[in-house]
Design an enzyme around this catalytic site. Structure first.
Site, PDB file in Angstrom:
ATOM      1  N   HIS A   1      69.180 -13.341   4.426  1.00  0.00           N
ATOM      2  CA  HIS A   1      69.321 -14.386   3.408  1.00  0.00           C
ATOM      3  C   HIS A   1      69.392 -15.641   3.775  1.00  0.00           C
ATOM      4  O   HIS A   1      70.670 -15.798   4.050  1.00  0.00           O
ATOM      5  CB  HIS A   1      68.559 -13.772   1.919  1.00  0.00           C
ATOM      6  CG  HIS A   1      70.028 -13.508   1.286  1.00  0.00           C
ATOM      7  ND1 HIS A   1      70.052 -15.576   0.252  1.00  0.00           N
ATOM      8  CD2 HIS A   1      70.929 -13.052   1.035  1.00  0.00           C
ATOM      9  CE1 HIS A   1      71.410 -14.753   0.128  1.00  0.00           C
ATOM     10  NE2 HIS A   1      71.609 -13.604   0.419  1.00  0.00           N
ATOM     11  N   CYS A   2      68.961 -17.107   3.298  1.00  0.00           N
ATOM     12  CA  CYS A   2      69.103 -18.253   3.193  1.00  0.00           C
ATOM     13  C   CYS A   2      68.687 -18.771   1.690  1.00  0.00           C
ATOM     14  O   CYS A   2      69.019 -17.764   0.969  1.00  0.00           O
ATOM     15  CB  CYS A   2      68.366 -19.053   4.246  1.00  0.00           C
ATOM     16  SG  CYS A   2      66.442 -19.338   3.558  1.00  0.00           S
ATOM     17  N   VAL A   3      68.778 -19.801   1.677  1.00  0.00           N
ATOM     18  CA  VAL A   3      68.188 -20.459   0.104  1.00  0.00           C
ATOM     19  C   VAL A   3      67.239 -19.340  -0.487  1.00  0.00           C
ATOM     20  O   VAL A   3      67.136 -19.464  -2.043  1.00  0.00           O
ATOM     21  CB  VAL A   3      69.098 -21.526  -0.113  1.00  0.00           C
ATOM     22  CG1 VAL A   3      68.142 -22.880  -1.329  1.00  0.00           C
ATOM     23  CG2 VAL A   3      70.033 -21.892   0.359  1.00  0.00           C
TER      24      VAL A   3
ATOM     25  N   ARG B   1      64.762 -17.348   1.643  1.00  0.00           N
ATOM     26  CA  ARG B   1      63.895 -16.296   2.581  1.00  0.00           C
ATOM     27  C   ARG B   1      64.772 -15.532   2.446  1.00  0.00           C
ATOM     28  O   ARG B   1      66.184 -15.181   2.831  1.00  0.00           O
ATOM     29  CB  ARG B   1      63.365 -17.869   3.551  1.00  0.00           C
ATOM     30  CG  ARG B   1      62.383 -18.479   3.272  1.00  0.00           C
ATOM     31  CD  ARG B   1      62.109 -19.265   4.995  1.00  0.00           C
ATOM     32  NE  ARG B   1      61.512 -19.990   4.570  1.00  0.00           N
ATOM     33  CZ  ARG B   1      61.100 -20.802   5.266  1.00  0.00           C
ATOM     34  NH1 ARG B   1      61.474 -20.031   6.325  1.00  0.00           N
ATOM     35  NH2 ARG B   1      60.017 -22.017   5.168  1.00  0.00           N
TER      36      ARG B   1
END
Length: 122
Positions: A27-29, A31
């Site tokens: 995951h990112c910030v 998504r």
């Protein structure tokens, strides 16, 4: 975490084709970034109807589910369901090296910010 987050996490797993269809998850910030074994197993309409999901799309060989600021909570719940062990080996099915995957993910994380930086004159 909100009460509905557990149900949302279970639904996301179900609608991406189940645990057996997930090769990897990061995951990112904002998504969740899935690498799936069989993209046609995705139930796009059902995923987009999950309350925490803002948008879902396939890009750069990944299936991305946009959650927003609660992405870490949902990610942790999904990882709790599928187990915390790595979901794939150092080399993916199409022989893409893990370093290439990491660089691709980093690139995908920062791409949305290019327009903002350009507009700000940086």
């Amino acid at each position: 975490m909100k009460q509905n987050d557990k149900k949302s996490a279970e639904d996301i797993i179900k609608y991406v084709g189940g645990i057996e269809n997930i090769s990897s998850l990061t995951h990112c910030v904002t998504r969740l970034r899935f690498v799936l074994k069989d993209m046609p197993k995705i139930s796009q309409k059902n995923i987009e109807n999950i309350p925490v999901v803002m948008k879902a799309l396939e890009t750069s060989g990944q299936y991305q589910v946009v959650i927003g600021p609660r992405v870490t909570d949902i990610y942790e719940l999904i990882m709790g369901e599928i187990g915390n062990e790595p979901l794939e080996s150092d080399v993916t099915e199409n022989n893409e090296k893990i370093v290439d995957k990491i660089m691709s993910t980093i690139s995908a994380i920062f791409t949305p910010y290019i327009n903002i930086l350009a507009a700000a004159g940086c």
